[in-house]
Write a protein that holds these residues in place. Structure first.
Motif, mmCIF file in Angstrom:
data_model
loop_
_atom_site.group_PDB
_atom_site.id
_atom_site.type_symbol
_atom_site.label_atom_id
_atom_site.label_comp_id
_atom_site.label_asym_id
_atom_site.label_seq_id
_atom_site.Cartn_x
_atom_site.Cartn_y
_atom_site.Cartn_z
ATOM 1 N N PRO A 45 -16.320 -2.238 -7.225
ATOM 2 C CA PRO A 45 -15.623 -1.804 -5.999
ATOM 3 C C PRO A 45 -14.125 -1.669 -6.253
ATOM 4 N N LEU A 46 -13.549 -0.555 -5.822
ATOM 5 C CA LEU A 46 -12.130 -0.295 -6.026
ATOM 6 C C LEU A 46 -11.528 0.154 -4.699
ATOM 7 N N ALA A 47 -10.653 -0.664 -4.130
ATOM 8 C CA ALA A 47 -9.996 -0.339 -2.863
ATOM 9 C C ALA A 47 -8.651 0.322 -3.146
ATOM 10 N N VAL A 48 -8.451 1.488 -2.549
ATOM 11 C CA VAL A 48 -7.227 2.272 -2.737
ATOM 12 C C VAL A 48 -6.519 2.386 -1.394
ATOM 13 N N ASN A 49 -5.220 2.167 -1.386
ATOM 14 C CA ASN A 49 -4.433 2.416 -0.187
ATOM 15 C C ASN A 49 -3.446 3.536 -0.467
ATOM 16 N N SER A 50 -3.521 4.595 0.355
ATOM 17 C CA SER A 50 -2.724 5.796 0.134
ATOM 18 C C SER A 50 -1.741 6.010 1.269
ATOM 19 N N SER A 51 -0.594 6.598 0.953
ATOM 20 C CA SER A 51 0.339 7.019 1.998
ATOM 21 C C SER A 51 -0.349 8.039 2.902
ATOM 22 N N THR A 52 0.099 8.088 4.151
ATOM 23 C CA THR A 52 -0.667 8.806 5.174
ATOM 24 C C THR A 52 -0.710 10.317 4.975
ATOM 25 N N GLY A 96 2.038 -10.696 2.067
ATOM 26 C CA GLY A 96 0.657 -11.177 2.060
ATOM 27 C C GLY A 96 -0.222 -10.226 2.850
ATOM 28 N N TRP A 97 -1.037 -9.454 2.151
ATOM 29 C CA TRP A 97 -1.777 -8.360 2.775
ATOM 30 C C TRP A 97 -2.681 -8.852 3.899
ATOM 31 N N THR A 98 -3.430 -9.899 3.666
ATOM 32 C CA THR A 98 -4.399 -10.339 4.678
ATOM 33 C C THR A 98 -3.713 -10.856 5.937
ATOM 34 N N LEU A 99 -2.459 -11.281 5.813
ATOM 35 C CA LEU A 99 -1.723 -11.752 6.984
ATOM 36 C C LEU A 99 -1.120 -10.599 7.763
ATOM 37 N N THR A 100 -0.621 -9.595 7.081
ATOM 38 C CA THR A 100 0.101 -8.523 7.750
ATOM 39 C C THR A 100 -0.761 -7.310 8.080
ATOM 40 N N GLN A 101 -1.834 -7.091 7.325
ATOM 41 C CA GLN A 101 -2.736 -5.959 7.565
ATOM 42 C C GLN A 101 -4.186 -6.434 7.514
ATOM 43 N N PRO A 102 -4.568 -7.369 8.394
ATOM 44 C CA PRO A 102 -5.917 -7.947 8.299
ATOM 45 C C PRO A 102 -7.041 -6.957 8.562
ATOM 46 N N LEU A 104 -7.283 -4.014 7.267
ATOM 47 C CA LEU A 104 -7.502 -3.161 6.095
ATOM 48 C C LEU A 104 -7.785 -4.028 4.872
ATOM 49 N N PRO A 105 -8.672 -3.572 3.981
ATOM 50 C CA PRO A 105 -8.936 -4.347 2.764
ATOM 51 C C PRO A 105 -7.719 -4.364 1.847
ATOM 52 N N ALA A 106 -7.496 -5.484 1.202
ATOM 53 C CA ALA A 106 -6.392 -5.572 0.238
ATOM 54 C C ALA A 106 -6.680 -4.625 -0.923
ATOM 55 N N PRO A 107 -5.718 -3.780 -1.293
ATOM 56 C CA PRO A 107 -5.979 -2.770 -2.330
ATOM 57 C C PRO A 107 -5.781 -3.301 -3.741
ATOM 58 N N GLN A 108 -6.481 -2.648 -4.662
ATOM 59 C CA GLN A 108 -6.193 -2.842 -6.090
ATOM 60 C C GLN A 108 -5.353 -1.683 -6.632
ATOM 61 N N VAL A 109 -5.351 -0.554 -5.889
ATOM 62 C CA VAL A 109 -4.551 0.615 -6.263
ATOM 63 C C VAL A 109 -3.732 1.034 -5.052
ATOM 64 N N TRP A 110 -2.454 1.290 -5.283
ATOM 65 C CA TRP A 110 -1.552 1.716 -4.212
ATOM 66 C C TRP A 110 -0.984 3.084 -4.562
ATOM 67 N N LEU A 111 -1.034 4.009 -3.591
ATOM 68 C CA LEU A 111 -0.537 5.369 -3.794
ATOM 69 C C LEU A 111 0.560 5.669 -2.782
ATOM 70 N N PRO A 112 1.773 5.140 -2.964
ATOM 71 C CA PRO A 112 2.867 5.442 -2.036
ATOM 72 C C PRO A 112 3.372 6.865 -2.230
ATOM 73 N N THR A 113 4.248 7.288 -1.354
ATOM 74 C CA THR A 113 4.820 8.633 -1.450
ATOM 75 C C THR A 113 5.787 8.750 -2.612
ATOM 76 N N SER A 114 6.472 7.669 -2.911
ATOM 77 C CA SER A 114 7.539 7.732 -3.905
ATOM 78 C C SER A 114 7.688 6.401 -4.622
ATOM 79 N N SER A 115 8.181 6.468 -5.855
ATOM 80 C CA SER A 115 8.489 5.253 -6.604
ATOM 81 C C SER A 115 9.667 4.493 -6.012
ATOM 82 N N LEU A 116 10.368 5.096 -5.056
ATOM 83 C CA LEU A 116 11.397 4.342 -4.342
ATOM 84 C C LEU A 116 10.811 3.072 -3.733
#
Length: 589
Positions: A45-52, A96-102, A104-116
């Motif tokens: 299982p691989l959870a990915v969180n992407s910018s909107t 802390g992902w589970t505290l701030t975004q309970p 949504l599953p905690a991701p192993q891969v993050w795809l933000p808009t920018s490296s900023l």
């Protein structure tokens, strides 16, 4: 402010998901599931969180990946995708992902808009005394440069002058701006830009302005930011902002509506330009942000590429420390899949450049602009410099004249949880006021209908338009009296007129209306007349922003009122969202 001492900023969504632009993708990429009988129960299982702005597309591509039943080292992966704005995701990873975004599953891969964002996360990790979650540089899955988008007639006229820089375009001098190009009838030059505290493109635009100020494409330092000539340059650019958007997609949707409704030579907006990422210009010109999806605009946008260079939003692929060894292998395989030609073509169909920053021919055709195929790029500054830019922008941004009109009708006594509507609304307004600058001028009105305390008219000025005194303003706000019906139309008209009478071309001029209801004032009940009275005057724009914070609110009428003046209506009918709505409103100034 020293690193490690600043509070977390309220990073809010920089853009709603570009849903309309994805209709083509959904239709074009129907997929066939795994061969019947294939056992995928042991897939990693691989959870990915992407910018909107790309989450719907990445979800489609993950489904295609899962259906392909790819193997790596004899194993398979089952990829799931959730969307969250980059700033919120960064704060969740830091807090802390589970505290701030309970939810949504905690991701192993993050795809933000920018490296900023990966750099800003490193600062937060350092401040917390923990190992950095994003210590390195990351490969891109797509790219989108920042451009100055202008209506075709204005953009083509500007480009006739040859290569121009950021200051040549965005620094045009207010009232005489278009006169310098032989078009005095076009009036003032103003541009739209996202608030850099809320938006990746707004942050990138601010960084690009600093690079233009020092006339370099790399090595921006904290010492550069403190140079008087640099701060003067940035202040001059910011002085021409029409208002700061919280969401560039909404800004373009509103522009598309105005374009569709405009007749003859009537301007669709008071703005001469908008600074945003190229892929949104593509979607706009293709009609994907139109009120009738697929209907291309009457006046398309042209991309102006400043001669000093521009900033690129690199959409990095970040494998987080939370991934175990098997998930790291799965993440590497999913990256290879996303960077393969078929998936890169999917990104191109939404207006993105590919992983190597190369534009598709369809992009260059849909987003005209000289030099779009040969761009120069600024190097990203260090995270510490980005942090200093954000701190300094609060001082350099354009100041505002704001009239806050608060509904004090009897219905505000109704309960919302353990408080009244009035307490919820004024509490949120008090928090939002904290985000303003002491150099902003703010007025406070209350409105309902005629009352014993207000016998001659349904609204009253509680605090005159004056430099913000937060303590006095908040005290007056909390002490307003409740009673009467809702004279919405009369109040909006009078407030709009008051700011016109006190119009300051060097400030953002705006009315903010907080209401829990609809117009109940028979002496003034003609909405059509109100819309005519407050219609946008490009030479003296006074914009109306409305916040509806109860189910009984007439959101449809508030939306029409806001759009007539080129403002925006916010839906906070869920009481839990009013704080966020007020922060978005105030961040427009």
């Amino acid at each position: 402010m020293a690193i490690g001492q600043r509070p977390a900023r309220p990073w809010l969504p920089y853009a709603a998901a570009v849903v309309a632009g994805l209709v083509v993708i959904a239709a074009a990429y129907l997929f066939v599931g795994p061969t019947p009988g294939t056992d995928r129960s042991d897939c990693v299982p691989l959870a990915v969180n992407s910018s909107t702005e790309k989450s719907a597309l990445v979800t489609q591509l993950a489904a295609r990946y899962n259906a392909a039943d790819r193997r790596f080292g004899g194993r398979c992966a089952q990829v799931s995708v959730n969307g969250l704005n980059s700033g919120e995701a960064m704060e969740a990873l830091a807090g802390g992902w589970t505290l701030t975004q309970p939810q949504l599953p905690a991701p192993q891969v993050w795809l933000p808009t920018s490296s900023l964002w990966t750099g800003q996360l490193r600062i937060l990790d350092k401040a917390a005394g923990r190992a950095p979650q994003t210590p390195g540089q990351y490969p891109s899955i797509a790219n989108s440069p920042l451009v100055i988008a202008m209506p075709q007639d204005k953009g083509e006229l500007v480009q006739q002058r040859g290569p121009l820089g950021w200051a040549d375009v965005l620094g045009l001098s207010g009232d005489t701006g278009w006169a310098a190009f032989g078009r005095p009838q076009w009036g003032r030059f103003t541009f739209g830009k996202d608030n850099p505290h809320l938006s990746t493109s707004g942050l990138a635009a601010t960084i690009a302005t600093y690079y233009a100020a020092v006339n370099r494409a790399s090595d921006l330092t904290s010492e550069d930011l403190a140079q008087p000539a640099v701060t003067q340059f940035v202040r001059r650019i910011e002085a021409n902002v029409s208002h700061y958007s919280d969401d560039s997609v909404d800004l373009l949707r509103n522009l598309a509506e105005a374009d569709a409704a405009a007749t003859g030579d009537a301007p669709a907006t008071d703005m001469s330009a908008i600074v945003l990422q190229e892929e949104l210009v593509y979607l706009y010109n293709q009609g994907q942000l139109s009120p009738t999806p697929g209907q291309k605009p009457r006046v398309p946008l042209v991309a102006v590429h400043p001669k000093e260079g521009t900033f690129n939003l690199d959409h990095p692929y970040v494998v987080l420390p939370s991934a175990d060894p098997a998930q790291r292998e799965a993440a590497e395989d999913f990256l290879r899949f996303l960077q393969a030609d078929p998936q890169q073509r999917s990104f191109a169909e939404l207006g993105f450049r590919d992983k190597e920053r190369r534009p598709a021919g369809s992009l260059l055709a849909a987003v005209p602009g000289r030099g779009g195929d040969q761009l120069n790029y600024f190097d990203p500054p260090t995270p510490e410099v980005v942090d200093a830019i954000l701190d300094g922008w609060d001082t350099l941004r354009k100041k505002a004249n704001i009239l806050l009109a608060v509904d004090t009708s009897g219905s505000m006594k109704a309960s919302v949880g353990d408080q009244t509507r009035f307490q919820a609304a004024t509490g949120a307004a008090g928090k939002a006021i904290e985000l303003l600058n002491s150099a902003d001028q703010v007025a406070l009105w209350s409105f309902s209908s005629e009352t014993p305390q207000r016998p001659k008219k349904p609204y009253s000025a509680e605090v005159p338009l004056s430099p913000l005194d937060r303590t006095a303003f908040t005290r007056k706000l909390a002490g307003l009296r409740i009673g009467g019906n809702t004279a919405l139309y009369a109040t909006v008209r009078a407030a709009h007129r008051t700011l016109l009478d006190n119009y300051d071309p060097n400030r953002i001029n705006a009315v903010v209306v907080l209401t829990d209801g609809k117009n109940e004032y028979q002496k003034d009940s003609d909405l059509a007349r109100l819309l005519r009275d407050i219609a946008l005057d490009p030479k003296r724009p006074v914009k109306v922003f409305c916040v509806a914070f109860d189910q009984e609110s007439d959101l449809a009428a508030l939306d029409r009122i806001a759009k007539a003046s080129a403002g925006k209506a916010f839906d906070a009918k869920d009481p839990a969202t009013i704080d966020e709505a007020l922060v978005k409103v105030v961040s427009s100034f």
